[in-house]
Motif scaffolding. Structure first.
Motif, mmCIF file in Angstrom:
data_model
loop_
_atom_site.group_PDB
_atom_site.id
_atom_site.type_symbol
_atom_site.label_atom_id
_atom_site.label_comp_id
_atom_site.label_asym_id
_atom_site.label_seq_id
_atom_site.Cartn_x
_atom_site.Cartn_y
_atom_site.Cartn_z
ATOM 1 N N GLY A 338 0.790 -1.230 0.000
ATOM 2 C CA GLY A 338 0.000 0.000 0.000
ATOM 3 C C GLY A 338 0.822 1.281 0.000
ATOM 4 O O GLY A 338 0.313 2.330 0.358
ATOM 5 N N LEU A 371 -1.504 -5.186 -0.720
ATOM 6 C CA LEU A 371 -2.122 -3.954 -1.232
ATOM 7 C C LEU A 371 -1.242 -3.472 -2.375
ATOM 8 O O LEU A 371 -0.200 -2.845 -2.163
ATOM 9 C CB LEU A 371 -2.219 -2.897 -0.128
ATOM 10 N N GLN A 373 -0.033 -1.524 -5.730
ATOM 11 C CA GLN A 373 -0.138 -0.266 -6.474
ATOM 12 C C GLN A 373 1.011 -0.187 -7.472
ATOM 13 O O GLN A 373 2.065 -0.789 -7.257
ATOM 14 C CB GLN A 373 -0.009 0.948 -5.537
ATOM 15 N N THR A 386 -1.168 10.130 -6.186
ATOM 16 C CA THR A 386 -2.231 9.349 -5.557
ATOM 17 C C THR A 386 -3.574 10.014 -5.862
ATOM 18 O O THR A 386 -3.647 11.189 -6.225
ATOM 19 C CB THR A 386 -2.060 9.324 -4.026
ATOM 20 N N THR A 407 -5.314 1.029 -6.361
ATOM 21 C CA THR A 407 -4.963 0.004 -5.372
ATOM 22 C C THR A 407 -5.819 -1.241 -5.575
ATOM 23 O O THR A 407 -7.041 -1.138 -5.717
ATOM 24 C CB THR A 407 -5.198 0.505 -3.930
ATOM 25 N N GLU A 420 -9.797 1.663 -1.891
ATOM 26 C CA GLU A 420 -9.014 2.859 -1.591
ATOM 27 C C GLU A 420 -8.403 2.676 -0.210
ATOM 28 O O GLU A 420 -8.988 2.009 0.652
ATOM 29 C CB GLU A 420 -9.911 4.092 -1.617
#
Lengths: 422, 200
Positions: A338, A371, A373, A386, A407, A420
């Motif tokens: 994340g 998580l 990204q 972001t 994400t 999110e």
């Protein structure tokens, strides 16, 4: 391997059914292993019987086992499927080239079916000589081949206010990336002779929406193409057959399909698609206009909600695509936690300006939740922001140009979800 | 067809009739407007017959079809209502778009006078003009100003955003902790999943 519930069920069942059809691959790790894999020990039909001849498939189509790899639409998004959008199945694709039949569609009055014999392109306005070209005329100009992404300004627009659609096809699939063959627009404008007072052009489509946009002359003379081929063959009708405009790096709406006319002028036209639409409302109630360029963006295409991890812990491939309207993508970072720690991904394949780039990150998954990204960086040094940062800059009502970091939450079973995070 | 002296000598001159047939665009300064006129009352009749089925009798929009009236003062609200009256900067865009692309499914079927009348009626629906006998024409067209003409500004990402978003990003220990704050599955609006769930 346990059955999973929820949104990824269909994908998983498709995967399993494909495995079973292919000869019980799911059994390999089980008790059948000692006796040998029947996919090997039994003679398969395709190893025994004759297949179809070379005359059976004059225009080939994908394997029936790939029948789920299709464009999808979201019926509640629009009033009518004729002025609407379909989405590219990014989660099933690899490399950087989008197959023609899978390129997302956005029409405002449906697919115009233009007879190439009746096709005409007019150039008029502030030119020395207004001209009309036939398709045969256009095929006599010098051509260029370029790979570019075409991203709808509204790609990811439904996600401005939070996680909504569960799959990168729906959150990021208003994009395709193909090789265009076309004429530099500059050559056509020079053929007509652009007057010194000219500052803008206005392409117009031949469909019932007669789509128009204002484009500064500088861009028109720089890298725009009047294209008639995609990935080597004629444009598909839904992509503007026989001729469309290519506006590299800029929002898809400007890539006028079924291009019938280019007017040259000294001011922008402020038409519907650059006033009512494709303007970006800011928190103070005012709006940005002429937000043409598509900023650097990326998404992990697998794993993703439609492409869960089905193999369990162990060596795992993360892959995705990145692109920027400002240049090439030199680097993509991937995080598994994340955004606490980032790892540089491995880029693979050709790297062209204003084109998609493919990245991979391989790692040994221990089976704990992830998580995921990705974060693109382009050749200008711009770093994909972001969603939180974008909302801080623009609020919640700007609809277009959402290039925020996506994400995916992956659970212990490998199921991925659009989320999110803080 | 004579070969052009310069360039590649490809294409031919467009005739004035050809240019007139396709060059139908209108600009905010009125360039491109044909001669013609129409009143609010005439526009109401056409709107009721050809437009209201999608856009509603008062331009409020039916179902997901676009609303074209109302919403004034809502642009900074949580749910802004963007219509001709509340959002569109220029009346020329109304004339041009209605003329080139409406009615949906029967584009370019309206006469110039009908488009003037419909544009007048849309002004009336948005309280820009108040009288049913108001007549809009090529002569008074550019006198009309819409409320949100000054509501737009040139893309300023290059100065406002790009400097903040450029530079070497954080790679290690970028934040102390992470929590999930929103899940798409809670909304449950993704297509082609309801049947799958039932079958699961």
């Amino acid at each position: 391997m346990s059955e999973r519930s929820g949104k990824t069920g269909s994908t998983r069942r498709e995967f399993l059914s494909k495995s079973l059809v292919a000869g019980g691959a799911a059994m390999v790790a089980g008790k059948a292993a000692a006796a040998g894999d029947p996919a090997i020990t039994q003679v398969q039909p395709w190893a025994q019987m004759l297949g179809e001849g070379v005359d059976a498939r004059p225009y080939g189509t994908p394997s029936p086992f790939e029948a789920h790899v299709v464009r999808r639409n979201v019926p509640w998004l629009t009033a009518d499927p004729v002025s609407s959008v379909s989405f590219t199945p990014l989660h099933e694709l690899d490399g950087i080239i989008t197959p023609n039949g899978l390129c997302f569609e956005r029409h405002h009055a449906g697919i115009a079916e233009v007879d190439p014999g009746e096709y005409r392109l007019m150039i008029n306005g502030l030119v020395d000589r207004p001209l009309v070209f036939t398709l045969q005329d256009l095929l006599r100009f010098p051509r260029e081949n370029r790979v570019y992404f075409l991203e709808c300004a509204a790609n990811s627009g439904m996600e401005w206010r939070g996680s909504q659609l569960n799959g990168c096809q729906f959150t990021h699939g208003m994009i395709h990336n193909v090789m265009y063959t076309g004429i530099p627009l500059r050559l056509l404008l020079e053929e007509a002779g652009v007057k010194t007072s000219a500052a803008w052009i206005m392409p117009e489509g031949a469909d019932a929406a007669a789509m128009t946009r204002s484009i500064p002359l500088e861009k028109a003379m720089d890298d725009c193409l009047v294209a008639f081929r995609m990935n080597g063959e004629a444009l598909r009708p839904e992509q503007g057959y026989p001729v469309r405009l290519v506006v590299p790096g800029w929002e898809g709406n400007m890539w006028v399909k079924w291009l019938r006319r280019i007017e040259v002028g000294d001011q922008p036209w402020h038409h519907r698609e650059e006033t009512s639409a494709y303007t970006d409302l800011m928190p103070d109630g005012r709006a940005r206009r002429f937000t043409w360029v598509m900023d650097a963006k990326s998404v992990i295409t697998s794993p993703s909600p439609q492409a869960p991890i089905t193999h369990g812990p162990g060596h795992t491939v993360i892959t995705g695509v990145a692109w920027s309207g400002r240049g090439a993508i030199l680097r993509v970072d991937v995080t598994l936690d994340g955004g606490i720690t980032w790892h540089q991904a491995r880029m693979s394949g050709p790297s062209f300006d204003k084109s998609m780039h493919r990245f991979y990150y391989e790692f040994d998954w221990d089976g704990r939740p992830l998580l995921l990204q990705s974060r693109a960086m382009d050749s200008t040094g711009y770093v994909q922001p972001t969603k939180e940062k974008l909302r801080e800059l623009r609020g919640l009502s700007s609809i277009y140009h959402n290039n925020g970091i996506q994400t995916w939450a992956v659970n212990e079973q490998g199921v991925a979800e659009n989320v999110e995070i803080s | 067809t004579p070969v052009l002296a310069d360039g590649f000598g490809l294409g031919r001159d467009a005739t004035p009739d050809e240019v007139a047939a396709w060059d139908i665009d209108v600009r905010p300064d009125g360039q491109g407007l044909p001669e013609g006129r129409g009143t609010v009352a005439e526009g109401e009749e056409i709107f009721t017959a050809q437009c209201a089925v999608c856009h509603g009798d008062f331009g409020e929009g039916v179902g997901r079809w676009p609303n074209i009236a109302g919403g004034q003062g809502s642009l900074a609200d949580e749910d802004p209502v963007k219509t001709v009256g509340s959002y569109w900067p220029y009346l020329s865009t109304v004339w041009d778009y209605v003329h080139r692309a409406m009615p949906f499914g029967n584009a370019q079927s309206l006469t110039d006078d009908e488009v003037y009348a419909l544009t007048a009626y849309i002004l009336y629906l948005n309280d820009v003009v108040l009288e049913e006998d108001f007549e809009l024409s090529h002569e008074n067209f550019t006198e009309i100003r819409l409320e949100n003409e000054d509501g737009f500004y040139m893309d300023d990402r290059d100065t406002l955003e790009v400097p903040q978003l450029t530079g070497e990003p954080c790679m290690e220990a970028c934040k102390p902790s992470v929590e999930i704050t929103m899940r798409a599955r809670v909304l449950d609006v993704t297509p082609d999943t309801a049947d799958d769930d039932a079958a699961a």
